[in-house]
Design a protein around this motif. Structure first.
Motif, PDB file in Angstrom:
ATOM      1  N   ARG A   1       0.813  -1.216   0.000  1.00 59.94           N
ATOM      2  CA  ARG A   1       0.000   0.000   0.000  1.00 59.94           C
ATOM      3  C   ARG A   1       0.848   1.269   0.000  1.00 59.94           C
ATOM      4  O   ARG A   1       0.311   2.370  -0.094  1.00 59.94           O
ATOM      5  N   ILE A   2       2.151   1.124   0.121  1.00 64.41           N
ATOM      6  CA  ILE A   2       3.035   2.293   0.100  1.00 64.41           C
ATOM      7  C   ILE A   2       3.358   2.637  -1.348  1.00 64.41           C
ATOM      8  O   ILE A   2       3.914   1.812  -2.090  1.00 64.41           O
ATOM      9  N   ASN A   3       3.004   3.835  -1.766  1.00 59.04           N
ATOM     10  CA  ASN A   3       3.219   4.243  -3.158  1.00 59.04           C
ATOM     11  C   ASN A   3       4.688   4.536  -3.443  1.00 59.04           C
ATOM     12  O   ASN A   3       5.196   4.218  -4.514  1.00 59.04           O
ATOM     13  N   ARG A   4       5.388   5.144  -2.478  1.00 58.28           N
ATOM     14  CA  ARG A   4       6.805   5.474  -2.669  1.00 58.28           C
ATOM     15  C   ARG A   4       7.663   4.276  -2.246  1.00 58.28           C
ATOM     16  O   ARG A   4       7.984   4.111  -1.077  1.00 58.28           O
ATOM     17  N   LYS A   5       8.025   3.439  -3.201  1.00 52.41           N
ATOM     18  CA  LYS A   5       8.852   2.275  -2.868  1.00 52.41           C
ATOM     19  C   LYS A   5      10.226   2.667  -2.326  1.00 52.41           C
ATOM     20  O   LYS A   5      10.770   1.963  -1.468  1.00 52.41           O
ATOM     21  N   PRO A   6      10.848   3.776  -2.799  1.00 53.48           N
ATOM     22  CA  PRO A   6      12.119   4.177  -2.172  1.00 53.48           C
ATOM     23  C   PRO A   6      12.003   4.437  -0.674  1.00 53.48           C
ATOM     24  O   PRO A   6      12.999   4.332   0.045  1.00 53.48           O
ATOM     25  N   ALA A   7      10.795   4.768  -0.214  1.00 56.55           N
ATOM     26  CA  ALA A   7      10.613   5.003   1.221  1.00 56.55           C
ATOM     27  C   ALA A   7      10.885   3.726   2.013  1.00 56.55           C
ATOM     28  O   ALA A   7      11.439   3.772   3.118  1.00 56.55           O
ATOM     29  N   ILE A   8      10.511   2.577   1.456  1.00 63.77           N
ATOM     30  CA  ILE A   8      10.770   1.307   2.147  1.00 63.77           C
ATOM     31  C   ILE A   8      12.269   1.048   2.215  1.00 63.77           C
ATOM     32  O   ILE A   8      12.801   0.655   3.258  1.00 63.77           O
ATOM     33  N   TYR A   9      12.968   1.280   1.087  1.00 62.53           N
ATOM     34  CA  TYR A   9      14.426   1.090   1.062  1.00 62.53           C
ATOM     35  C   TYR A   9      15.108   1.993   2.088  1.00 62.53           C
ATOM     36  O   TYR A   9      16.021   1.568   2.808  1.00 62.53           O
ATOM     37  N   PHE A  10      14.664   3.235   2.149  1.00 55.92           N
ATOM     38  CA  PHE A  10      15.291   4.183   3.072  1.00 55.92           C
ATOM     39  C   PHE A  10      15.024   3.794   4.522  1.00 55.92           C
ATOM     40  O   PHE A  10      15.912   3.877   5.372  1.00 55.92           O
ATOM     41  N   PHE A  11      13.810   3.360   4.807  1.00 57.28           N
ATOM     42  CA  PHE A  11      13.472   2.971   6.177  1.00 57.28           C
ATOM     43  C   PHE A  11      14.305   1.770   6.615  1.00 57.28           C
ATOM     44  O   PHE A  11      14.841   1.735   7.733  1.00 57.28           O
ATOM     45  N   VAL A  12      14.431   0.775   5.739  1.00 57.93           N
ATOM     46  CA  VAL A  12      15.252  -0.402   6.061  1.00 57.93           C
ATOM     47  C   VAL A  12      16.710  -0.005   6.228  1.00 57.93           C
ATOM     48  O   VAL A  12      17.415  -0.514   7.113  1.00 57.93           O
ATOM     49  N   ALA A  13      17.183   0.927   5.388  1.00 58.12           N
ATOM     50  CA  ALA A  13      18.573   1.380   5.505  1.00 58.12           C
ATOM     51  C   ALA A  13      18.829   2.047   6.851  1.00 58.12           C
ATOM     52  O   ALA A  13      19.868   1.819   7.482  1.00 58.12           O
TER      53      ALA A  13
END
Length: 670
Positions: free
Chosen positions: A513-525
């Motif tokens: 449901r998260i539209n900004r997939k880079p947001a997931i990468y950044f959060f995991v980073a």
């Protein structure tokens, strides 16, 4: 997508006066709220049930809290501890009577092995790095102290207390710093424990656990990820030590045994969650697979030519005696006055570690995936932890505190599950079933029983049995504990999501449901950076300061991350660790309205008011860990009404209906 926050229609501005009537509340509601209640009788039933509970809670809280909002600098001393005890006391008898359940037996056996064997392996580490200051008996006694005290007196007896990896690092780091000065190590550790006792009690009395409202999955996942890697690291260290203490043949056999223990125990866990064999056989393998694996491979190394290999085993000492030639009571006065005050900064670090470690263990053990029905009590439990810390210092044993991953493993082992149809599946896959948690057997017996079994392990015959366990088997247990902890960790799940083929990813996955997939990468980073900083500092002489790194994770989440992520993204990436029902003790979860729920703007724009009842159902599903389950029937609701409030009055309404609104009624303690 815009989100409207809807506050509860129940008034909470003045708990001392008579509660408003249902009609008054109905008039205060927004027009679309009244339409939802008129369209859906079930929603109206829930609304009226919440009003009934609200009036009862208001009557109770009116006697203990003022209607005026206190200033933030005014601390109501002892208020958190008193309220914790008041909330939990009505359930104390049921904590013993509810233990008449089969789930208590496998939970006790599993936690006995899951607690004692890693602790014994940690004793190997401290035995080698503190010149035999801490051995098997010291670690066993510390586990007994923590288990018995918290099982009998704590507000949350599901939390397993014992010797952890972080405290192992703390103990031998203090030894490396202090002993070159000629300071009495046990006396110095005793003063650390006594100073820490005062600090724990100060935090508990001043309601400092209210700050746990800011501890979310972000901090818990990073700390859990760190503890899991500590287990893996200790397992590798046990094996590498074989090359120094024994010949290459013994080292290779130890490595083989450790890997076999890992694979066998892991297969037992997979089998328990599969569709293979009959249900009772699967449950037996899942419940007793790991203990039987330890027993089997302890004897396996004596088969055939392996019997001629001289394997390193667990070193033991005399029954009920310290490892060194000393008494159990530490002569804490045999130390210079200056060293007494030097112990204060070490006690500060220990208090920070235990404040975070124990409370995070408690939060994870009461996670949203576990449908707990008895209240928690963080303030009182922290007070008890300070007591056991001081007593451990006087006895010259390691300081016990909440264990990760044993604490959530304990709750999981007490879960009673059921099969339901998976409504998220469509097409040919429709009709498949999934296993969900129906309830948790919340009681004190399993924790107390595994503690008493640990005490029995200090007897002569059982110490002889412990001496037969090869160190390779202990290394394998470290590996399986670390792997199981990583499997359920939020960081691991996010990494697996990012590595998955997006065409084969279920659209029901919340991360979709998260539209900004880079947001997931950044959060995991960010999470991996936090883990890396914590793990890296523990590999240096500055390891004593790693609690500071852990504590800094909280302001990073609350102050920095909202500057980049939207509130909707954070609600998916970083959900609350525990339910509002559990967090009543500390004032609720961070970022949640006290007694409200969210309705998406597009749902209202579509006129889809028919889904209004799903709001309550989804809240219930998230809390129970049963996503997208069918709505329970009236019979099911009545079956789950064994809830007794603070006033000791049973409420003939569903516990799932009551729990989300409770947190909005209870004022923050302090």
């Amino acid at each position: 997508m815009a989100t409207y926050t809807v506050t509860s229609p129940i008034s909470t501005t003045d708990t001392s006066g008579p509660p408003p009537s249902g009609n008054q509340n109905h008039r205060k509601m927004l027009p679309w709220q009244r339409r939802m209640l008129s369209l859906h009788p079930q929603s109206r039933i829930q609304h009226e049930s919440q009003e009934t509970l609200s009036r009862e809670v208001s009557q109770v809280t009116a006697n203990t809290s003022s209607s005026r909002q206190k200033s933030w600098w005014k601390v109501r001393l002892f208020r958190g501890m008193i309220n914790d005890v008041k909330r939990r006391a009505p359930f104390y008898w049921s904590d013993w009577s509810d233990a008449w359940d089969y789930r208590v037996v496998p939970a006790t056996v599993y936690m006995y092995f899951a607690n004692i064997l890693p602790a014994l392996a940690f004793s190997l580490d401290m035995f080698a790095k503190t010149a035999m200051s801490f051995g098997v008996n010291e670690v066993l006694l510390a586990s007994v102290l923590g288990s018995v005290v918290h099982a009998i007196f704590s507000c949350q007896p599901l939390v397993i207390v014992g010797v952890t990896g972080p405290i192992t690092v703390f103990n031998y780091t203090v030894y490396d710093i202090i002993t070159p000065r000629g300071t009495n190590y046990f006396a110095f550790m005793c003063w650390i424990g006594l100073w820490s006792l005062l600090m724990h009690w100060t935090l508990a009395i001043t309601n400092a656990c209210n700050a746990l409202t800011y501890v979310t999955r972000f901090s818990c996942d990073i700390f859990g990820f760190y503890v899991a890697f500590i287990y893996l690291q200790k397992g590798i260290q046990v094996l590498t030590r074989q090359w120094v203490l024994a010949d290459p043949t013994s080292a290779f056999l130890s490595i083989m045994v450790a890997l076999l223990v890992l694979m066998t125990a892991y297969i037992c866990g997979v089998t328990g969650n599969s569709n293979l064999l009959q249900r009772h056989v699967r449950k037996f393998i899942e419940d007793y697979g790991t203990p039987l694996t330890i027993v089997f491979f302890t004897g396996f190394v004596h088969v055939g030519r392996m019997n001629s290999v001289d394997l390193q085993t667990l070193p033991t000492s005399r029954p009920f005696f310290p490892t060194l030639d000393r008494g159990w009571f530490v002569h804490f006065w045999e130390i210079e006055v200056g060293d007494i005050f030097i112990a204060i900064p070490f006690a500060v670090l220990l208090t920070i570690l235990f404040y975070f470690d124990h409370n995070v263990s408690s939060l994870i053990a009461q996670g949203t995936e576990f449908p707990l029905r008895k209240p928690a009590g963080f303030h009182w439990d922290l007070f008890l932890l300070g007591l056991t810390t001081g007593v451990a210092g006087l006895l010259g044993i390691p300081f016990p505190n909440g264990l990760i991953p044993q604490a959530p493993f304990h709750t999981n082992s007490l879960c009673v599950t059921r099969q339901v149809s998976d409504e998220s599946e469509t097409g040919e896959a429709k009709g498949h079933t999934t296993r969900v948690v129906d309830h948790v057997v919340e009681q004190r017996v399993s924790n107390l029983a595994q503690g008493l079994l640990t005490l029995g392990t200090m007897t002569g015959p059982l110490l002889v049995v412990l001496h037969l366990i090869p160190q390779g088997v202990l290394a394998g247990l470290f590996f399986i504990m670390g792997v199981q902890a990583l499997e359920g960790n939020g960081i691991t799940l996010k990494i697996l999501y990012l590595c998955r083929d997006r065409h084969l990813t279920s659209p029901s996955d919340p991360l979709s449901r998260i539209n900004r997939k880079p947001a997931i990468y950044f959060f995991v980073a960010v999470e991996l950076i936090g883990f890396g900083a914590t793990f890296a500092i523990t590999q240096t002489i500055a390891a004593i300061g790693f609690p500071i790194i852990i504590l800094l994770l909280v302001p990073v989440r609350t102050l920095l991350l909202p500057k980049y992520f939207t509130q909707e993204e954070l609600s998916i990436l970083d959900a609350p660790t525990a339910s509002p029902f559990t967090m009543e003790s500390v004032g609720g979860n961070f970022g949640e309205s006290q007694s409200g729920f969210s309705v998406s703007a597009d749902m209202e724009a579509d006129g889809n008011h028919a889904n209004a009842s799903d709001i309550f159902e989804n809240n219930d599903s998230v809390e129970r860990g049963e996503a997208r389950n069918p709505r329970p029937t009236a019979k099911d609701i009545h079956r789950r009404t064994s809830f007794r409030g603070d006033a000791g009055v049973e409420n003939d309404v569903s516990i799932e209906m009551l729990r989300p609104n409770l947190s909005g009624q209870m004022r923050r303690d302090g």
